[in-house]
Design an enzyme around this catalytic site. Sequence first.
Site, short mmCIF file in Angstrom:
data_model
loop_
_atom_site.label_atom_id
_atom_site.label_comp_id
_atom_site.label_asym_id
_atom_site.label_seq_id
_atom_site.Cartn_x
_atom_site.Cartn_y
_atom_site.Cartn_z
N TYR A 25 0.84 -1.21 0.00
CA TYR A 25 0.00 0.00 0.00
C TYR A 25 0.88 1.26 0.00
CZ TYR A 25 -2.69 3.84 1.95
OH TYR A 25 -3.24 5.08 2.17
N SER A 107 -2.39 14.11 7.36
CA SER A 107 -3.42 13.76 6.37
C SER A 107 -4.81 13.75 7.02
CB SER A 107 -3.11 12.36 5.81
OG SER A 107 -4.22 11.86 5.11
N GLN A 129 -3.51 18.45 5.60
CA GLN A 129 -3.99 18.15 4.23
C GLN A 129 -5.46 17.81 4.29
OE1 GLN A 129 -4.73 14.65 3.39
NE2 GLN A 129 -5.60 15.32 1.44
N TYR A 131 -8.91 16.38 2.52
CA TYR A 131 -9.81 15.76 1.55
C TYR A 131 -11.19 16.24 1.96
CZ TYR A 131 -6.42 12.30 -0.28
OH TYR A 131 -5.37 11.68 -0.90
N THR A 157 -5.86 18.72 -1.46
CA THR A 157 -5.40 17.78 -2.48
C THR A 157 -6.35 17.81 -3.67
OG1 THR A 157 -4.29 16.43 -0.87
CG2 THR A 157 -4.84 15.35 -2.93
N ARG A 166 -5.78 0.42 -7.70
CA ARG A 166 -4.58 -0.26 -7.18
C ARG A 166 -4.91 -1.73 -7.00
NH1 ARG A 166 -3.75 4.39 -2.72
NH2 ARG A 166 -3.25 6.09 -4.15
N LYS A 256 -2.41 21.00 -3.77
CA LYS A 256 -1.46 19.90 -4.02
C LYS A 256 -1.94 19.03 -5.18
CE LYS A 256 0.54 15.87 -1.63
NZ LYS A 256 -0.19 14.68 -2.10
N HIS A 280 1.35 12.54 -6.85
CA HIS A 280 0.89 11.73 -5.72
C HIS A 280 1.80 10.48 -5.58
CE1 HIS A 280 -2.93 11.83 -3.25
NE2 HIS A 280 -2.43 10.69 -2.86
C1 LIG Z 1 1.06 5.56 1.85
C2 LIG Z 1 0.76 6.89 1.25
C3 LIG Z 1 -0.39 7.57 1.60
C4 LIG Z 1 -0.66 8.82 1.07
N1 LIG Z 1 -1.76 9.51 1.49
C5 LIG Z 1 -1.97 10.77 1.04
C6 LIG Z 1 -3.04 11.53 1.57
O1 LIG Z 1 -3.78 11.11 2.46
N2 LIG Z 1 -3.23 12.77 1.05
C7 LIG Z 1 -2.42 13.29 0.07
O2 LIG Z 1 -2.64 14.43 -0.37
N3 LIG Z 1 -1.39 12.59 -0.41
C8 LIG Z 1 -1.14 11.36 0.05
N4 LIG Z 1 -0.06 10.65 -0.42
C9 LIG Z 1 0.84 11.26 -1.40
C10 LIG Z 1 1.98 12.02 -0.70
O3 LIG Z 1 1.50 13.14 -0.02
C11 LIG Z 1 3.05 12.49 -1.71
O4 LIG Z 1 2.44 13.24 -2.73
C12 LIG Z 1 3.81 11.32 -2.34
O5 LIG Z 1 3.98 10.27 -1.42
C13 LIG Z 1 5.18 11.79 -2.81
O6 LIG Z 1 5.88 10.75 -3.42
P1 LIG Z 1 7.01 9.89 -2.67
O7 LIG Z 1 6.29 8.93 -1.79
O8 LIG Z 1 7.69 9.20 -3.80
O9 LIG Z 1 7.89 10.85 -1.90
C14 LIG Z 1 0.22 9.39 0.10
C15 LIG Z 1 1.39 8.71 -0.25
C16 LIG Z 1 1.66 7.48 0.32
C17 LIG Z 1 2.94 6.78 -0.07
#
Ligand SMILES: Cc1cc2nc3c(=O)[nH]c(=O)nc-3n(C[C@H](O)[C@H](O)[C@H](O)COP(=O)(O)O)c2cc1C
Length: 394
Positions: A25, A107, A129, A131, A157, A166, A256, A280
Site C-alpha cells: 500500500y 493527512s 492536508q 480531503y 489535495t 490499485r 497539491k 501523488h
Molecule cells: C502511503 C501513502 C499515503 C498517502 N496519502 C496521502 C493523503 O492522504 N493525502 C495526500 O494528499 N497525499 C497522500 N499521499 C501522497 C503524498 O503526499 C506524496 O504526494 C507522495 O507520497 C510523494 O511521493 P514519494 O512517496 O515518492 O515521496 C500518500 C502517499 C503514500 C505513499
Amino acid sequence: MSVLLNADDFRQRARRILPRGLFEYIDRGTEDETALRKLRESLDAITLRPSALTGHDWRDLKTQLFGTTIAAPLIVAPTALAGLVSYDGEAKLARAAATAGIPFCVSTQSVTTIESIRRGAPGAILWFQLYVWRDRSLTEQLLKRVAACDCDCLVITADTPLSPNREYNRRNGFSIPFSPTVRNIVDMATHPRWLLGVMGRYLATEGMPTYGHYPSEFRGAITRPSVADAVRLEHRLNWDDVRRLRDSWQGTFIVKGILTAEDAEMAADIGADGIVVSTHGGRNLDCLPTPASCLPKISRAVGARLTVLADSGVRRGTDVLKYLSLGAESVQLGRLPLWGLAAHGEKGAVAMLQMIIREIDTALGFLGFCNAGSLRTAQPLTDCCSSAERQLRQ
Ligand SMILES: Cc1cc2nc3c(=O)[nH]c(=O)nc-3n(C[C@H](O)[C@H](O)[C@H](O)COP(=O)(O)O)c2cc1C
C-alpha cells in the site's frame, strides 16, 4: 541502525517488518506502475553541473517557507494511515520532523487526530492536508479543529477525484474498511513484530485503529462494512469550491497535485499561497507526466506569484536538489519517512530525515554551492537529458 545507509536499506527493512498488504500500500504505484518507473527515470535523467573551486567551507540548508525558517528545504508529506506503520505513527512523524526542523503535514486520513498529534508534538510545525467530505458542514467543523491546533497551513489535495485503481491492494485484501481474508490474516500473523507492536497495542488500548478525523457519529473501526455517505470524499470538487475554502481559511493555503501551468495560474488567481507539483508519488494515474518535466514551465508561469513546491519519487538528497534546480522552493517526502518509521519508529524517521539532509549537504558541497536557494536561482545548471524535458525548458 548503522547498517541502514540509504533509503533503499530502510525500504528493505520496512518490507521485512510490515505485513505485505501494508508494505505494498505504501510502496507501490497504480495499474502497471508506469508512472512510478517514469518518476525514477525522470530524476535519473537529470544531471547537475558543478562549479569548481568556489572556496566555501560551509553549507547552510536553512530555507524561508511561508514566512518561517525551516532547517532544510523539506516537508514530510501527508500520508494516510501512517499510524498503521507504527503505533501512534503520526505523532512520531511530527516529532521526527520537529527534530529535523521541518514541517509535518497531517493527512485527513490519519489514524491519530490533529489534537493528539499536537499534544504529542507540541513544538512541531504542523500543516494539514484536506480531503473534502460530501457533507461540507462536517468539513468546516474539521477545519475549525485544525485551526485550533495551531496549524496554520492548509493543503487541499486536487489530484484525487476518484479512488485509484490499485490492483495489488485488492489481491492483498488490503482495503478500508478492512475485510478479513485467510490471506491477510496469515500476512499479519507472519509479521509478529508489527502484529504485537502496532495492531496488538491499538487493540489493547483504544481498539481497532480508525480514520481519526471522522466525526464520532460516523467513526467506525476500519473493519466497519461501509463509510457513511456524509464522510465520503467529495469527488465533484471544483475551483469554485477551492476558492471558497481559500476565502474562509485564515492561514497559508496550498493546492497539491498540480501539473500544468494553466492549473497553477488558476491556483494563483484564487489566492493560493502555494502549489505542490506532484503525481501523488505515482499512486493515482498511470499516464501522468513527471513533476520534473512540468516544473520549469510551471515555475516560470507562477513562481513570482506563489510558492512552488514539488514531490514524488525522491529517494536521495540529489533528487531534492534536482527538483530545486527545476524551480521548486522546497520538496515533500512521502514514502521515505514511512520507511524510517517502519524500520525503527520515531528514531528511524529521524535517522531517515537526517540522512537525506546529509545527502543534500554533501551534494551541495560538491556542486560548489553554500545554500540550497542559490542552486534554485541557477536553474540553467540543470541538464535534462530527455528530449521532452529539453523542449519544455526552451
Ligand atoms: C502511503 C501513502 C499515503 C498517502 N496519502 C496521502 C493523503 O492522504 N493525502 C495526500 O494528499 N497525499 C497522500 N499521499 C501522497 C503524498 O503526499 C506524496 O504526494 C507522495 O507520497 C510523494 O511521493 P514519494 O512517496 O515518492 O515521496 C500518500 C502517499 C503514500 C505513499
